[in-house]
Motif scaffolding. Structure first.
Motif, PDB file in Angstrom:
ATOM      1  N   ALA A 218       6.728  -0.253 -12.893  1.00  0.00           N
ATOM      2  CA  ALA A 218       7.349   0.480 -11.788  1.00  0.00           C
ATOM      3  C   ALA A 218       6.684   0.101 -10.467  1.00  0.00           C
ATOM      4  O   ALA A 218       5.529  -0.315 -10.423  1.00  0.00           O
ATOM      5  N   GLN A 219       7.464   0.224  -9.388  1.00  0.00           N
ATOM      6  CA  GLN A 219       6.929  -0.071  -8.068  1.00  0.00           C
ATOM      7  C   GLN A 219       6.345   1.186  -7.429  1.00  0.00           C
ATOM      8  O   GLN A 219       6.897   2.281  -7.546  1.00  0.00           O
ATOM      9  N   HIS A 220       5.225   0.993  -6.752  1.00  0.00           N
ATOM     10  CA  HIS A 220       4.533   2.096  -6.098  1.00  0.00           C
ATOM     11  C   HIS A 220       4.155   1.663  -4.679  1.00  0.00           C
ATOM     12  O   HIS A 220       3.896   0.484  -4.433  1.00  0.00           O
ATOM     13  N   THR A 221       4.124   2.632  -3.768  1.00  0.00           N
ATOM     14  CA  THR A 221       3.706   2.358  -2.394  1.00  0.00           C
ATOM     15  C   THR A 221       2.294   2.875  -2.188  1.00  0.00           C
ATOM     16  O   THR A 221       2.034   4.073  -2.353  1.00  0.00           O
ATOM     17  N   LEU A 222       1.386   1.969  -1.844  1.00  0.00           N
ATOM     18  CA  LEU A 222       0.011   2.348  -1.545  1.00  0.00           C
ATOM     19  C   LEU A 222      -0.139   2.503  -0.034  1.00  0.00           C
ATOM     20  O   LEU A 222       0.086   1.545   0.709  1.00  0.00           O
TER      21      LEU A 222
END
Length: 562
Positions: A218-222
């Motif tokens: 899954a894609q995550h925003t840091l």
């Protein structure tokens, strides 16, 4: 290398680094505050704000400058938060857009940063955008520290004043002291420290965030931030507010053991070096050595006790893990966490690299007690020096009572006026802590803010008000303080905990400056040797023990013995 050896090496490197800069930095700060020469950029600033830099102020005028500047700063920072949605770079990192901060939270945050507390009742990644962080919070990290240094220097001038019959007791010029603290000390060191931190791996970016693919696909925003610049000033100025919610435990703020030891050095260096400044300005360097010995002795004992408490905690799970590792970062380990916890609670910094709520009962109790001592080991920037000088006055007064002589300190007699100012300064914090914690426990509904009951829940409340009243800013994270009651009561504790002692200290400085210096006699207590250092250290511990032992017994002591 074993954790014990690694911890001893870290502590050794830290002490050696502080020793190397002690003399040059302390001497430089003494020259900064005694020089009659103004830099060109400083003269330009004085002309813009219409200040006569060569004038000297009475303590009341000096205090008016401190209060006026601070309250204008509170109003400006409050407005920046309320109008955040209209500001450039106002986006919330990791969100679609930042909105205005609620009135109660904006008040609490404005008071927090202007009073050098940096208590954070919000999640920085999502609540505040880059503009408020940089133009609001980072600016206050610098100027609030400069205010504390100015007050400390004013008190030192009161002692150093030769006493020529000046009935007004002038202490210098607040606006000059404030400007020089910023331009000649804090900004240059912070700029160099930010570059060093970037080299150590701390993030520095104006982007809102970066998208990554996790191990789950899954894609995550840091969230990203200009962390290095704020990290340097938050530690150098003993502020403590993190640009990320995890503070210095976040890998973007402190990625490794090297950055950890650099950050501990930054939060200790100015409070330690100011004792040298004091010795130089009063013309007796051994006086500064006495103060730094007291500060260093308490700090060292508390580091050892915290390290032992976390290495040998109660509970089978912690023992099986080889220590109380819950809430600790493995890249720092127990020694690095203990060093940071004691240094941050002893300097009114409030930054954390471990969850203080997860400390053992004894470890958390030591961190709490470190604040309740008045944060004088070595204390905040400026606040630590004037705090321990007030306790030194109390120590001299007690010694005078024991031998039946009028107490004297640095050539100045300590009468009713001086002792009254000193007593007010040290009594404000206990009153705020005990009244605030008692009110929070007694009022119906406030217990809902606690995620724990029993002794640990009480410790969370006591720690919160100790942190606010001492302008520290760290917290036991098990307490939720977003309600209007906590926002307002903690904000009031920060205000009174900062400015009432400052007013008392400036009044004390004015009374000392009006006196003529007297030569020491046969009955004068020597204040530049180990006997006086022991007396001051005992006074620091005795005042806190007599005041807070019942409250500590209900919280961390009960938890440690359970």
């Amino acid at each position: 290398m074993t954790p014990t050896v690694a911890g001893l090496l870290q502590a050794g490197v830290l002490v050696v680094a502080l020793a190397l800069v002690y003399k040059p930095l302390g001497g430089w700060m003494a020259r900064v505050y005694t020089s009659e020469q103004h830099w060109r950029v400083e003269r330009l600033l004085y002309r813009v704000v219409r200040v006569d830099p060569d004038s000297s102020q009475r303590w009341t005028t000096y205090a008016a400058g401190v209060l006026g500047f601070s309250f204008v700063s509170i109003a400006a920072l409050y407005l920046m938060q309320r109008l955040q949605a209209l500001l450039p770079l106002g986006f919330g990192r990791g969100t679609d857009g930042a909105t205005s901060v609620s009135p109660a939270m904006a008040f609490n945050t404005a008071v927090s940063f202007v009073t050098n507390t940096n208590w954070q009742s919000y999640v920085p990644e999502t609540v505040l955008g880059h503009t408020v962080q940089m133009a609001g919070l980072t600016v206050q990290n610098i100027v609030s520290a400069a205010v504390g240094m100015a007050v400390a220097i004013a008190l030192v001038r009161g002692f150093a004043h030769a006493g020529t019959g000046d009935t007004e007791g002038r202490l210098g010029n607040f606006w000059v002291d404030l400007t020089r603290g910023v331009t000649r000390i804090l900004l240059p060191i912070a700029a160099v420290a930010a570059v060093v931190l970037v080299g150590a791996g701390v993030v520095m970016s104006l982007r809102s965030g970066v998208t990554v693919t996790g191990v789950d696909g899954a894609q995550h925003t840091l969230p990203l931030a200009p962390a290095a610049s704020q990290e340097s000033v938050k530690l150098l100025g003993t502020n403590g507010g993190g640009i990320f919610n995890a503070n210095s435990a976040h890998p973007f703020e402190s990625p490794n053991a090297l950055s950890n030891i650099i950050e501990i050095f930054l939060l200790l260096v100015i409070p330690v070096a100011l004792t040298r400044t004091f010795g130089v300005m009063v013309g007796n360097r051994r006086q500064g050595h006495v103060l730094v010995a007291v500060m260093g002795g308490i700090w060292a004992v508390f580091v050892v006790l915290t390290w032992l408490a976390e290495s040998f905690p109660n509970g089978p799970a912690a023992l099986a893990a080889g220590g109380a590792m819950e809430g600790k970062e493995l890249r720092f380990g127990l020694p690095g966490s203990a060093l940071f916890a004691v240094s941050t609670t002893g300097t009114s910094t409030g930054a954390v690299n471990a969850a203080h709520d997860s400390l053992s009962g004894a470890g958390g109790g030591i961190a709490l007690l470190n604040m309740l001592l008045g944060e004088v080991a070595p204390g905040g920037v400026g606040a630590g020096l004037y705090g321990i000088l007030v306790l030194a006055i109390i120590a001299v007064f007690l010694a005078g009572l024991m031998v039946g002589r009028t107490p004297e300190y640095l050539g100045k007699k300590l009468g009713r006026e001086q002792v009254t100012y000193a007593a007010i300064s040290i009594l404000v914090m206990p009153a705020l802590v005990l009244l605030g914690a008692g009110l929070a426990i007694a009022l119906p509904g406030t217990a809902d803010a606690l995620n724990n009951d029993g002794a640990h829940g009480f410790s969370e409340v006591l720690y919160a008000y100790a942190s606010a009243a001492n302008n520290n800013g760290s917290a036991f994270a098990g307490i939720t303080v977003t309600s209007d009651f906590f926002q307002a009561s903690l904000g009031i504790a920060m205000l009174f905990g900062r400015f009432v002692p400052i007013l008392a200290v400036l009044g004390l400085a004015g009374s000392l400056a009006r006196q003529r210096r007297i030569e020491p006699g046969a009955g004068t207590l020597p204040t530049d040797g180990p006997l006086f250092a022991t007396l001051v250290g005992g006074t620091v511990l005795l005042v806190a023990a007599l005041t807070f032992f019942p409250a500590m017994a209900l919280g961390p002591i009960a938890e440690a013995l359970s």
